[in-house]
Design an enzyme around this catalytic site. Structure first.
Site, PDB file in Angstrom:
ATOM      1  NE  ARG A  50      -5.728  -4.121 -21.138  1.00 61.56           N
ATOM      2  CZ  ARG A  50      -6.048  -3.362 -22.167  1.00 61.56           C
ATOM      3  NH1 ARG A  50      -6.314  -2.092 -21.974  1.00 61.56           N
ATOM      4  NH2 ARG A  50      -6.107  -3.860 -23.384  1.00 61.56           N
ATOM      5  CB  THR A  75      -3.032   4.177 -22.352  1.00 56.98           C
ATOM      6  OG1 THR A  75      -2.737   4.123 -23.760  1.00 56.98           O
ATOM      7  CG2 THR A  75      -4.438   4.698 -22.144  1.00 56.98           C
ATOM      8  CD  GLU A  99      -4.190   6.075   0.841  1.00 58.38           C
ATOM      9  OE1 GLU A  99      -5.360   5.986   0.459  1.00 58.38           O
ATOM     10  OE2 GLU A  99      -3.858   6.455   1.983  1.00 58.38           O
ATOM     11  CE1 TYR A 133      -3.780   2.107  -0.019  1.00 57.74           C
ATOM     12  CE2 TYR A 133      -4.659   0.413   1.446  1.00 57.74           C
ATOM     13  CZ  TYR A 133      -4.863   1.505   0.608  1.00 57.74           C
ATOM     14  OH  TYR A 133      -6.123   1.978   0.403  1.00 57.74           O
ATOM     15  CG  ASP A 159      -7.001  11.346 -24.637  1.00 62.13           C
ATOM     16  OD1 ASP A 159      -6.112  10.490 -24.452  1.00 62.13           O
ATOM     17  OD2 ASP A 159      -8.206  11.123 -24.409  1.00 62.13           O
ATOM     18  CE  LYS A 173      -5.555   2.980 -26.337  1.00 63.19           C
ATOM     19  NZ  LYS A 173      -5.683   3.108 -24.872  1.00 63.19           N
TER      20      LYS A 173
END
Length: 419
Positions: A250, A241, A71, A69, A215, A244
């Site tokens: 991903r 991203t 954060e 974890y 984008d 691709k």
């Protein structure tokens, strides 16, 4: 030709004690994984948004970093024990800024849509006007779809393409910008196969005092390989991203200048996301490292060469290619000249082992098909295979004969994970 029925083994990074334990503990899920690998290896994966990651990327995704974890950001986490994952994230951000020539990178977004959401959160307020490519012309859901947060929270104005050429109508973009004074202009698409002119978008944004958001989810891998122009020198914020063409896990990322770095980081965490997925961030670091190697430059240019050959060959088979061709990995086409609508075409092609998507066609009532060459190029296919694929396409669409066995034979000669 006979259909290949030999069992498919998982990539060596997933094959061993861990996978053997999965098969013993949860054979149902193990069968799903092996079945998916078999599906990928016995057909042609032509979805423009998909690719095959390297075994090294898969190894990072399946690593113990998934347990942590984390954060916050390196050096400022809300949990203890983050010393090593901090190293992974710094490697990812350093490699991303070096690869794309950006001043700042945030590699925590869970997806491209998450990256766009964070960019909007950093630069906009609910109710602001945004100019973006309209959905019928290739705009993404995050570019104003009423079913998406973007269409509910902001006032989107859509620009389109020229009815004859299919190319972006920059004069229309300029007129709309001056008429509506948007807070931001978005350049980017999921179905536009040509390079946008980022400088012209920058000039228009400056004329009306708007932010420019790129984008670049689809072309960012080509940018990494020097096969497409970069939006980084022109856009205030670049969203992308990491899958691709970039061939990573991903996920999403955001590139920007130092003046917006703090606003972008705070928009990702704590505003739109919680804990970072450290196994995915490590896998992004691996992918950025791979994309910086000379072999990736060769790959990116081959992706484009393959797409151009495939587009020309499909046109010769009777499909209408939007904009008359492609500059990228992406092809969109109208199948109605063959007497078949896009959704039906997708079904026939899927039955033949040719997997792709449908898309809206500018100024058309029927849907077309959208396909890409990133995955088949990763498998090692070249121009000769693209010409063959076009023939198989035509035969499957016209239902001239059964081509599944030939598709499987072609795929079998270029396995995504050779053993």
């Amino acid at each position: 030709m006979p259909v290949t029925t030999a069992p498919v083994q998982p990539p060596h990074t997933a094959h061993g004690p861990g996978f053997d334990a999965l098969r013993r503990q949860d054979p149902a899920i193990a069968d799903v994984i092996l079945g998916e690998l078999r599906r990928e290896a016995t057909g042609l994966q032509l979805i423009a948004a998909e690719n095959f990651t390297s075994p090294a990327v898969l190894a990072a995704l399946g690593s113990p970093l998934a347990n942590k974890y984390a954060e916050g950001y390196p050096g400022a986490r809300h949990h203890g024990g983050c010393e090593l994952v901090d190293v992974a994230e710094r490697l990812a951000t350093d490699r991303a800024t070096g690869l794309f020539g950006a001043e700042h990178a945030n590699v925590q977004p869970h997806s491209g849509s998450s990256a766009v959401l964070a960019a909007y959160a950093a630069l906009l307020r609910p109710g602001d006007t945004v100019l973006a490519m309209g959905l019928p012309y290739g705009g993404h859901l995050t570019h104003g779809s009423p079913a998406n947060f973007s269409g509910r929270w902001f006032e989107f104005i859509g620009y389109g393409v020229d009815a004859e050429s299919g190319l972006i109508d920059y004069e229309q973009v300029r007129l709309l910008a001056h008429a509506h004074s948007p807070r931001a202009i978005v350049v980017g698409s999921i179905a536009y196969p040509r390079h946008p002119d980022y400088r012209r978008f920058r000039d228009i944004a400056d004329e009306v005092g708007a932010y420019l958001i790129a984008d670049a989810a689809h072309p960012i891998g080509l940018v990494a390989g020097g096969a497409a122009p970069s939006p980084v020198p022109y856009a205030d914020v670049v969203c992308a991203t990491t899958h691709k063409v970039l061939r990573g896990p991903r996920g999403g990322m955001i590139l920007c200048g130092q003046e917006l770095a703090e606003r972008i980081d705070r928009a990702v965490f704590p505003f739109t996301q919680g804990g970072a997925q450290m196994h995915t961030i490590a896998a992004k670091a691996v992918a950025f490292g791979e994309a910086a190697a000379p072999a990736f430059t060769t790959y990116a240019h081959q992706v484009v060469a393959n797409a151009r050959v495939l587009a020309d060959a499909l046109a010769a088979e009777g499909l209408v290619i939007t904009t008359g061709g492609t500059d990228t990995h992406l092809i969109t086409a109208d199948t109605t000249p063959l007497g078949i609508e896009g959704r039906t075409a997708r079904g026939r092609l899927a039955a033949a082992g040719l997997v792709l998507d449908t898309c809206a066609l500018p100024y058309g009532e029927e849907r077309g098909i959208r396909l890409g060459t990133a995955a088949v190029t990763t498998q090692g296919m070249g121009e000769a295979e693209m010409a063959r694929i076009a023939v198989l396409f035509s035969q499957a669409l016209r239902e001239e004969r059964e081509v599944l066995a030939e598709v499987q034979e072609l795929a079998g000669r270029f396995p995504p994970y050779p053993q």
